[in-house]
Write an enzyme that holds these catalytic residues in place. Structure first.
Site, PDB file in Angstrom:
ATOM      1  N   HIS A 168       0.853  -1.366   0.026  1.00  0.00           N
ATOM      2  CA  HIS A 168      -0.106  -0.124  -0.107  1.00  0.00           C
ATOM      3  C   HIS A 168       0.680   1.170  -0.033  1.00  0.00           C
ATOM      4  CE1 HIS A 168      -3.480  -2.515   0.095  1.00  0.00           C
ATOM      5  NE2 HIS A 168      -3.787  -2.635   1.309  1.00  0.00           N
ATOM      6  N   GLY A 195      -1.460  -2.318  -5.506  1.00  0.00           N
ATOM      7  CA  GLY A 195      -2.623  -3.434  -5.214  1.00  0.00           C
ATOM      8  C   GLY A 195      -4.118  -2.687  -4.864  1.00  0.00           C
ATOM      9  N   HIS A 196      -3.795  -1.847  -4.092  1.00  0.00           N
ATOM     10  CA  HIS A 196      -4.925  -0.868  -3.817  1.00  0.00           C
ATOM     11  C   HIS A 196      -5.028   0.317  -4.720  1.00  0.00           C
ATOM     12  CE1 HIS A 196      -8.283   0.859  -1.629  1.00  0.00           C
ATOM     13  NE2 HIS A 196      -8.521  -0.011  -0.725  1.00  0.00           N
ATOM     14  N   HIS A 199     -12.052  -6.796  -4.705  1.00  0.00           N
ATOM     15  CA  HIS A 199     -12.141  -6.032  -3.441  1.00  0.00           C
ATOM     16  C   HIS A 199     -12.973  -4.713  -4.075  1.00  0.00           C
ATOM     17  CE1 HIS A 199     -10.717  -3.260  -0.457  1.00  0.00           C
ATOM     18  NE2 HIS A 199     -10.794  -4.211  -0.032  1.00  0.00           N
ATOM     19  N   GLU A 250     -14.141  -8.948   1.192  1.00  0.00           N
ATOM     20  CA  GLU A 250     -14.390  -7.363   1.105  1.00  0.00           C
ATOM     21  C   GLU A 250     -14.925  -6.953  -0.043  1.00  0.00           C
ATOM     22  OE1 GLU A 250     -10.992  -5.214   3.202  1.00  0.00           O
ATOM     23  OE2 GLU A 250     -12.302  -5.305   4.804  1.00  0.00           O
ATOM     24  N   GLU A 308     -19.240  -2.328   2.974  1.00  0.00           N
ATOM     25  CA  GLU A 308     -18.121  -1.405   3.658  1.00  0.00           C
ATOM     26  C   GLU A 308     -18.604   0.181   3.495  1.00  0.00           C
ATOM     27  OE1 GLU A 308     -14.070  -2.402   2.964  1.00  0.00           O
ATOM     28  OE2 GLU A 308     -13.456  -0.463   3.856  1.00  0.00           O
ATOM     29  N   CYS A 363     -16.767   2.431   3.336  1.00  0.00           N
ATOM     30  CA  CYS A 363     -15.528   3.058   2.180  1.00  0.00           C
ATOM     31  C   CYS A 363     -16.186   2.654   0.772  1.00  0.00           C
ATOM     32  CB  CYS A 363     -14.131   2.455   2.382  1.00  0.00           C
ATOM     33  SG  CYS A 363     -13.462   3.151   3.592  1.00  0.00           S
ATOM     34  N   CYS A 410     -10.198   2.764   7.926  1.00  0.00           N
ATOM     35  CA  CYS A 410     -10.147   3.360   6.676  1.00  0.00           C
ATOM     36  C   CYS A 410     -11.637   4.100   6.628  1.00  0.00           C
ATOM     37  CB  CYS A 410     -10.319   2.460   5.602  1.00  0.00           C
ATOM     38  SG  CYS A 410     -11.215   0.902   5.747  1.00  0.00           S
ATOM     39  N   CYS A 411     -12.713   3.699   7.174  1.00  0.00           N
ATOM     40  CA  CYS A 411     -14.033   4.145   6.932  1.00  0.00           C
ATOM     41  C   CYS A 411     -14.309   5.199   7.837  1.00  0.00           C
ATOM     42  CB  CYS A 411     -14.963   3.047   7.510  1.00  0.00           C
ATOM     43  SG  CYS A 411     -15.034   1.441   6.490  1.00  0.00           S
TER      44      CYS A 411
HETATM   45 ZN   LIG Z   1     -13.315   1.491   4.986  1.00  0.00          ZN
END
Ligand SMILES: [Zn+2]
Length: 773
Positions: free
Chosen positions: A128, A178-179, A245, A297, A313, A315, A381-382
């Site tokens: 990340h 990757g993200h 994801h 996820e 989620e 996010c 993250c959220c």
């Molecule tokens: Zn999140």
């Protein structure tokens, strides 16, 4: 492509009774609370360690920096619309810390600096760095726009310049995150600075995605590589469905939209349209969220939208809103803005408690009473994703082109926009989302001809409009917008009426989880039932189709909401229909009360449901498996053996069951599942529905299988009268010579390099008319 310009959030004032109090809570509670949590969780301390050159003591996951950046972005948006010297000073201090932690070549990542110095860019798939950098760029641009200071922006451009020196066409190296996230962030940095290299780098990351770089990076043989979790399985142009994801997928598609809207690449634009339709027509919850499954996820198969186990989620809803907003600007079509509205009023707003200090990561559409918001998360993250979205909210409301002013959200307040060369001031008066009457006053700097385009929400029928108190008969509607194309002069008045009856909403029949169920919606708000509002147990309630439902304004409840009341039926015991035929027990009439979904879990804990049955629940017919005890040759913590006989039959092998019975991580081995009965059973048939999570896990169809029975202490194969078939998405049945036994085994040979799993294994009593061979 139309390519509208968004009206900047700094030119939009929100002064209503719905969003304004929530944004104030966001400003005075959530944002300071986030900064405090980032201190307690170690995100700031990690940065201090990096600034000091320490090489131990790092706390938390690899992406700790990203949560800090998102909180800085939220705080910056807040500063822009609400100056706050104390907050600005706090940001200045953190930015000085970032400057101190930045390496001489521009690199800045606390995890690698403290914990793995010398190993930069060695694991793009999982670690990340590029994702964190993206969130830094977004935050730095927000800070620059809010304060005019370049302190943070300079840190970001130094880092971006460094990243640009590493990644790119040869002789620079191949790679992508990757993200995803850096793609859309580089576009923001390009727009803020005008530096073309940032656009080119975003384009490089987008256009190369799908070259299976992560297989190379992790030495995975290509015949065993499934990159769909990272959207790395096919060239970016070839995606047909949303996959993997959920947050990664929608952040990626946002960045692709940014790049394609600039280059006009029709292959990318075609892919985006196809995948967005797949996402919103087959994979979006009524509450605006995406990604049903906890295991990845993310996505499973089309129409797999379970309620109790909905992951959704926070996010991911934010990400879908961001992506749809970009498409709304690109095409000027209200269908995209509809998705923005649905997410904002439902799936995103549910992510934060009424007091602003507790958050949902997972947003199910049904709860047995044990799902609650938390102050923070190990993976946090959220929370800052909600705070930055609320602080930026005005930015989603309006857009302009050379000849049109688009209104996408109806929020009381004012805005300043420029249509072509004409500055236009807009005043909006409305009680939206509780009332669909919207009064707009337009004041162009001087009389000017342009089109005012008012979004007619997808849920709305019979929208009506009047200009200067004269009804417009049969108004023109284009791409979901009601169009008023005329000469506008100062203080012209527009009255829009969007009727908001209480609606019962049915899901597409393909959504198995919602069959026989209806949800309640009024305007953009999706409702739910919480146990604390009901006189009877929530599980016993069903909603008659025709009875009236009434909307009532309750200013004192949950910050001021409209509740929906009416009558439900309460079946005395939902299990009464277990038998094939039985007289219907008389249902009792009881009062029903629904509240907005976003507001649930702010009072006493208890069960909650969005989707309600329209008739008493019927239990599926069960065979002998229902009474059997289940054992497996091997089970681990994330295996739920009870899933194999829970009676829940999927619509496809790829569906993610609530309880998943599998032998992962064993691969290629011989395994079994066993049913044991307390008294002997007579059986001559069996059928299996195999689980296969290609694209997100390592379960595949088995190499082979057979049934064995226990005969006086020995396991013996049954005498099958037909071959054992192996197939996806259907029952694989076998008949055999009848046996009388107390136990059966499903013997399974796992395929090479993969595991296997079972959705359901059914065993029916031998048919007495069938004498066997
Ligand atoms: Zn999140």
């Amino acid at each position: 492509m139309l390519k509208l310009r968004p009206v900047p959030f700094t030119d939009v004032r929100i002064q209503d009774s719905f969003w304004a109090p929530r944004r104030e809570t966001n400003r005075v509670a959530s944002i300071p609370f986030s900064l405090q949590q980032l201190e307690e969780a170690g995100n700031l301390e990690d940065m201090r360690l990096a600034a000091r050159g320490a090489t131990n003591g790092f706390r938390g996951p690899v992406f700790m920096d990203s949560d800090l950046y998102k909180a800085l972005e939220a705080a910056s948006y807040s500063l822009a619309t609400h100056p706050d010297p104390a907050l600005e000073k706090q940001l200045d201090d953190i930015i000085s810390l970032l400057a101190a932690a930045q390496q001489s070549d521009g690199y800045l990542n606390s995890y690698y600096t403290v914990k793995e110095p010398g190993r930069r860019w060695t694991n793009l798939r999982d670690c990340h760095e590029l994702y964190c950098a993206g969130h830094m760029f977004e935050a730095a641009v927000a800070h620059f726009q809010a304060t005019g200071k370049k302190t943070f922006l300079n840190i970001a451009t130094r880092y971006a310049d460094y990243i640009d020196s590493v990644f790119g066409p040869p002789p620079k190296r191949l790679g992508y995150p990757g993200h995803p996230e850096i793609e859309l962030a580089l576009i923001k940095l390009w727009r803020a600075t005008g530096n073309q290299r940032y656009f080119d780098l975003a384009r490089f990351f987008v256009e190369n995605r799908g070259r299976k770089f992560f297989a190379t990076e992790h030495h995975t043989p290509l015949d065993r590589y499934d990159g769909s979790y990272w959207q790395d399985d096919v060239p970016i142009y070839d995606h047909r469905n949303i996959e993997g994801h959920a947050v990664r997928a929608a952040y990626l598609m946002s960045g692709v939209t940014d790049v394609a809207s600039q280059t006009g690449d029709t292959r990318l634009l075609t892919m985006l349209g196809r995948v967005w339709r797949n996402t919103t027509q087959r994979n979006e919850y009524i509450t605006g969220g995406i990604g049903p499954s906890a295991s990845n996820e993310g996505f499973t198969v089309d129409y797999d939208l379970p309620n109790l186990t909905a992951y959704q989620e926070t996010c991911a809803t934010v990400a879908l809103v961001q992506w749809s907003h970009r498409l709304a600007l690109l095409y000027g079509d209200a269908a995209y803005a509809d998705v923005v509205e649905r997410g904002l009023y439902n799936g995103i707003l549910s992510g934060v408690s009424q007091d602003g200090t507790r958050f949902f990561y997972v947003n199910p559409l049904e709860s047995t009473g044990n799902h609650h918001r938390s102050p923070w998360f190990g993976c946090a993250c959220c929370p800052p994703n909600v705070t930055r979205t609320l602080a930026f909210l005005g930015g989603y409301a309006y857009a302009t082109s050379d000849d049109s002013l688009y209104v996408n959200l109806y929020i009381q307040g004012s805005a300043r926009a420029k249509v072509g060369e004409t500055p236009v001031a807009l005043n909006v008066t409305t009680e939206y989302p509780w009332d669909g009457k919207v009064a707009l006053e337009l004041t162009p700097a001087s009389s000017a001809r342009f089109a005012l385009r008012l979004r007619v929400p997808g849920w709305c029928e019979r929208a009506a409009v009047a200009v200067n108190r004269e009804t417009v008969p049969a108004p023109v509607i284009e791409r979901g917008y009601l169009v008023l194309d005329r000469e506008w002069k100062p203080a012209d008045q527009v009255e829009l009426d969007l009727p908001m009856p209480v609606q019962r909403v049915a899901a597409n029949p393909q959504v198995k989880a919602d069959q026989g169920l209806l949800a309640i919606q009024r305007g953009p708000i999706v409702y739910c039932l919480e146990q604390c509002d009901q006189a009877a147990p929530l599980a016993s309630l069903w909603l008659p189709q025709e009875d009236p439902l009434n909307a009532t304004r309750e200013p004192g409840l949950l910050g001021g909401v409209v509740t929906i009341t009416g009558e439900a039926c309460s079946a005395p015991d939902p299990r009464w229909r277990r038998q094939l035929y039985q007289a219907a027990a008389p249902a009792q009439r009881v009062a029903l009360k629904a509240i907005p979904y976003y507001a649930w879990d702010n009072r006493q804990p208890g069960p909650m449901k969005v989707w309600l049955p329209v008739s008493p629940p019927i239990q599926p017919a069960r065979g002998l498996e229902a009474q059997a005890k289940v054992t497996l040759s091997f089970a681990n913590d994330n295996c739920q053996p009870q899933g194999i006989n829970d009676g829940l039959v999927p619509t496809s092998s790829g569906e993610q069951p609530a309880a998943c019975c599998h032998w992962w991580p064993h691969k290629g081995t011989a395994e079994w599942a066993q049913y044991t009965w307390t008294t002997p059973v007579q059986v001559n048939n069996s059928k299996v529905y195999w689980f296969d999570d290609t694209g997100r896990g390592e379960c595949r169809l088995p190499a082979s299988w057979r049934i064995e029975y226990l005969d006086q202490g020995d396991w013996k194969p049954v005498a099958a009268t037909e071959p054992y078939s192996v197939a996806k998405d259907k029952w694989c049945a076998v008949r055999f010579a009848p046996v009388k036994t107390t136990a059966l085994r499903l013997e399974v040979q796992l395929p090479p390099h993969f595991a296997a799993g079972v959705h359901e294994w059914k065993v029916d009593e031998a048919d007495e008319a069938d004498p066997g061979p």
